[in-house]
Design a protein around this motif. Structure first.
Motif, short mmCIF file in Angstrom:
data_model
loop_
_atom_site.label_atom_id
_atom_site.label_comp_id
_atom_site.label_asym_id
_atom_site.label_seq_id
_atom_site.Cartn_x
_atom_site.Cartn_y
_atom_site.Cartn_z
N MET B 198 -0.35 -2.85 6.61
CA MET B 198 -1.25 -3.54 5.71
C MET B 198 -2.58 -3.91 6.34
N ASP B 199 -2.60 -4.03 7.68
CA ASP B 199 -3.92 -4.34 8.26
C ASP B 199 -4.84 -3.14 8.10
N GLU B 200 -4.25 -1.95 8.01
CA GLU B 200 -5.06 -0.75 7.78
C GLU B 200 -5.66 -0.78 6.37
N ALA B 201 -4.92 -1.37 5.46
CA ALA B 201 -5.39 -1.47 4.08
C ALA B 201 -6.67 -2.30 3.98
N GLU B 202 -6.80 -3.27 4.88
CA GLU B 202 -7.97 -4.15 4.82
C GLU B 202 -9.28 -3.41 5.06
N TYR B 203 -9.20 -2.21 5.66
CA TYR B 203 -10.42 -1.45 5.95
C TYR B 203 -10.93 -0.68 4.73
N CYS B 204 -10.08 -0.55 3.71
CA CYS B 204 -10.43 0.33 2.59
C CYS B 204 -11.37 -0.36 1.60
N ASP B 205 -12.17 0.47 0.88
CA ASP B 205 -13.02 -0.08 -0.18
C ASP B 205 -12.14 -0.59 -1.32
N ARG B 206 -11.20 0.27 -1.74
CA ARG B 206 -10.26 -0.15 -2.76
C ARG B 206 -8.86 0.29 -2.36
N ALA B 217 -0.92 -2.42 -8.70
CA ALA B 217 -2.15 -3.17 -8.42
C ALA B 217 -3.19 -2.19 -7.92
N LEU B 218 -4.45 -2.42 -8.29
CA LEU B 218 -5.53 -1.55 -7.82
C LEU B 218 -6.83 -2.35 -7.84
N ASP B 219 -7.40 -2.58 -6.68
CA ASP B 219 -8.69 -3.31 -6.61
C ASP B 219 -9.19 -3.33 -5.18
N THR B 220 -10.29 -4.04 -4.93
CA THR B 220 -10.75 -4.20 -3.55
C THR B 220 -9.78 -5.14 -2.84
N PRO B 221 -9.65 -5.02 -1.51
CA PRO B 221 -8.75 -5.94 -0.80
C PRO B 221 -9.10 -7.40 -1.10
N LYS B 222 -10.41 -7.67 -1.17
CA LYS B 222 -10.84 -9.05 -1.41
C LYS B 222 -10.31 -9.57 -2.75
N LYS B 223 -10.48 -8.78 -3.79
CA LYS B 223 -10.04 -9.22 -5.12
C LYS B 223 -8.52 -9.29 -5.22
N LEU B 224 -7.84 -8.35 -4.56
CA LEU B 224 -6.37 -8.40 -4.59
C LEU B 224 -5.86 -9.68 -3.93
N LYS B 225 -6.51 -10.06 -2.84
CA LYS B 225 -6.09 -11.29 -2.15
C LYS B 225 -6.31 -12.50 -3.04
N GLU B 226 -7.44 -12.50 -3.77
CA GLU B 226 -7.69 -13.60 -4.71
C GLU B 226 -6.66 -13.60 -5.84
N GLN B 227 -6.46 -12.40 -6.40
CA GLN B 227 -5.54 -12.27 -7.54
C GLN B 227 -4.12 -12.75 -7.20
N PHE B 228 -3.66 -12.44 -5.99
CA PHE B 228 -2.29 -12.80 -5.61
C PHE B 228 -2.24 -14.08 -4.77
N ASN B 229 -3.41 -14.71 -4.63
CA ASN B 229 -3.48 -15.95 -3.87
C ASN B 229 -2.83 -15.77 -2.49
N ALA B 230 -3.27 -14.72 -1.79
CA ALA B 230 -2.65 -14.35 -0.52
C ALA B 230 -3.71 -14.37 0.57
N LYS B 231 -3.28 -14.63 1.81
CA LYS B 231 -4.28 -14.72 2.88
C LYS B 231 -4.58 -13.35 3.49
N ASN B 232 -3.70 -12.39 3.33
CA ASN B 232 -3.99 -11.03 3.79
C ASN B 232 -3.24 -10.02 2.92
N MET B 233 -3.51 -8.74 3.19
CA MET B 233 -2.91 -7.70 2.35
C MET B 233 -1.39 -7.64 2.52
N ASN B 234 -0.91 -8.03 3.68
CA ASN B 234 0.52 -8.05 3.90
C ASN B 234 1.21 -8.99 2.89
N ASP B 235 0.60 -10.16 2.68
CA ASP B 235 1.16 -11.10 1.70
C ASP B 235 1.09 -10.55 0.28
N VAL B 236 -0.04 -9.88 -0.04
CA VAL B 236 -0.18 -9.26 -1.35
C VAL B 236 0.98 -8.29 -1.56
N PHE B 237 1.20 -7.47 -0.55
CA PHE B 237 2.23 -6.44 -0.63
C PHE B 237 3.62 -7.07 -0.81
#
Lengths: 300, 243
Positions: B198-206, B217-237
């Motif tokens: 998931m840390d690799e996911a943080e580098y992607c545009d979407r 789910a499909l969005d920018t890492p930033k918006k996904l983190k907001e949407q799922f109220n998560a601190k990183n992509m690992n939590d989103v996942f």
């Protein structure tokens, strides 16, 4: 009664796989070896599990010398190699039964120890091991490594190639095993897993860079790190690499982690520089070091 | 105009194995020059979906265009216009750096002159001058991966597919690898990355996340983190995959 490693070195022809490695793992400690492929993690595991003899140095595991008491070590440790090494053509239950028998015990005798993990794969107990998913294979391998109630458990990259859900469950299992007085030495190339260990050793090219608790290791990071972001990531990296005062420039997900050579660094100066390089939407904010930042600083 | 910028267009793409929908009506677009992360747990359907996109597996139903070509009828054209690199299949260990470049250049149909030019540029850019005649098998993993990525770009593809490109690589080399990806994207090459780190996911545009054959789910890492109220992509996942 944990693990004690004293000045261990091992070479293969021209490659120095391990160079003067020393560390101790306390009883019931969860100790992590953190380093990339080729760092020497597997060689160290093989020395400690008596499968390989070091060129120099000594080591004890559960109080036994790895060379003179190797047979005692073999009955007192569990080893889960990086490569899946169970019998693909035996079922889940047959594999477990096989390993219990080899160690002169039965599944029933130590069932308590593996119960939490085994119940998750029990619905598939008649499936051949080769047909299991990655996460299930890993759970079975852990059960087989535990079935003789070892004092020390060696896990070589248990989570490589496993998805985040299974990885999280795996670390939760390790925490529970630790409560049952099992000493655990685990290796991983993933820096985010380091934070889950009691203490870690950062290892690269056969040498230990640092040993401490994860919290202490990140505190030792010598500089203030800044998260930098702008409209164009590639131009931003290029500009920061061209900036004469940069100490380090590393992409970190949606940001760049930037450190400066100067003691009295003012981010506004960097902002001016980046603007003069035609970048826009620039953000520069302070952030804290991670294990990975520390690793890169030490490996530099 | 807008349509020309979409280098991957997928609509209701489905792959059935018997009754089982490995990929269940997925729909998404990827823009030119975008770094697109394609995530999912083991068995979620990532590999099956990617095989359809690179023209080596026929979809059961739906529509998809890759680099302007139809996955049903123009699979061969797709293969010529994309690059592919995976951690598992990369280069030939028993060929030297230069031989590997020549070999893959030949496979992609480049002229001898072009291969020669490309080899020189590529070897210089990667700083591999001293090991140009060394067997690839003797190189450190990180070097192999960087070389393998460069080789996948030899024929100037419109899109490059990367299948878990940086597993096990040391953190510094890994960053050099991502700098190469940013450079390619900056030149207009679309980068399609599958990974379950998931840390690799943080580098992607979407980023898209597949769960049980569907894109959940499909969005920018930033918006996904907001949407799922998560601190990183690992939590989103974890939130998505655990339900």
């Amino acid at each position: 009664m944990g693990i004690s490693v004293n000045h261990i070195s091992k070479s293969y022809k021209n490659v120095k796989a391990l160079q003067d490695i020393s560390f101790d793992v306390k009883p019931s400690e969860l100790f992590g070896l953190i380093g990339p492929d080729g760092a020497g993690k597997t060689t160290l595991f093989r020395v400690l599990t008596t499968l390989l003899i070091a060129n120099e140095g000594t080591a004890t595991v559960a109080g036994f010398d790895v060379v003179t008491d190797y047979k005692k070590i073999r009955s007192n440790v569990g080893y889960m190699p990086g490569k899946f090494s169970l019998y693909q053509d035996l079922t889940v239950e047959e594999n477990l039964h096989f390993f219990a028998t080899i160690f002169g015990t039965t599944i029933e005798e130590n069932y308590d120890l593996i119960k939490d993990i085994y119940v998750q794969i029990e619905p598939f107990k008649n499936r051949r091991a080769g047909k299991l998913s990655g996460g299930m294979k890993q759970k079975l391998a852990l059960c087989c490594a535990l079935i003789h109630k070892p004092k020390v458990l060696f896990l070589d990259e248990p989570t490589t190639g496993v998805d985040p859900v299974s990885r999280k469950e795996f670390w939760e299992m390790l925490k529970r095993l630790q409560q049952k007085d099992i000493t655990i030495l685990v290796s991983t190339p993933y820096m985010d897993e380091a934070a889950l260990c009691d203490r870690i050793a950062l290892i690269q090219e056969g040498q230990i860079l640092e040993i401490d608790t994860p919290e202490a290791i990140v505190k030792h990071y010598p500089k203030q790190i800044y998260n930098v972001r702008a409209n164009n990531m590639y131009q931003l990296i290029k500009s920061l690499n061209d900036y004469e005062y940069n100490h380090s420039v590393y992409p970190f997900g949606e940001f760049i982690h930037y450190t400066d050579k100067r003691k009295d660094f003012n981010p506004d100066q960097l902002l001016v520089f980046l603007k003069s390089n035609q970048l826009s939407n620039i953000e520069i904010t302070e952030t804290v070091a991670t294990i990975e930042d520390t690793f890169m600083e030490l490996a530099k | 105009m807008e349509k020309n910028n979409k280098v991957i267009q997928v609509e209701g793409l489905t792959k059935l194995f018997g009754d089982f929908a490995a990929v269940n009506a997925i729909t998404f677009d990827v823009e030119k020059g975008e770094i697109f992360g394609f995530l999912g747990a083991n068995g979620a359907g990532k590999t099956t979906a990617m095989k359809m996109l690179i023209g080596i597996s026929n979809p059961t139903s739906g529509k998809a265009k890759v680099a302007g070509f139809d996955v049903f009828t123009q699979a061969e054209d797709i293969k010529k216009n994309i690059g592919y690199m995976s951690q598992k299949f990369a280069l030939y260990d028993d060929l030297t750096v230069r031989e590997n470049i020549t070999f893959f250049g030949g496979i992609y149909g480049l002229s001898r002159k072009r291969i020669k030019e490309k080899s020189t540029v590529l070897i210089n850019e990667l700083g591999l001058e001293k090991v140009a005649n060394t067997l690839v098998g003797a190189l450190p993993l990180g070097w192999k991966q960087k070389l393998s990525f460069s080789v996948s770009l030899l024929h100037d593809p419109k899109i490059v597919f990367l299948d878990e490109p940086t597993g096990g690589v040391d953190p510094i080399t890994r960053r050099q690898f991502w700098e190469m990806i940013y450079k390619a994207a900056n030149q207009g090459i679309t980068v399609f990355v599958t990974t379950h780190y998931m840390d690799e996911a943080e580098y992607c545009d979407r980023v898209s996340i597949m769960v049980n054959g569907k894109i959940e789910a499909l969005d920018t890492p930033k918006k996904l983190k907001e949407q799922f109220n998560a601190k990183n992509m690992n939590d989103v996942f974890l939130k998505l995959a655990r339900g």
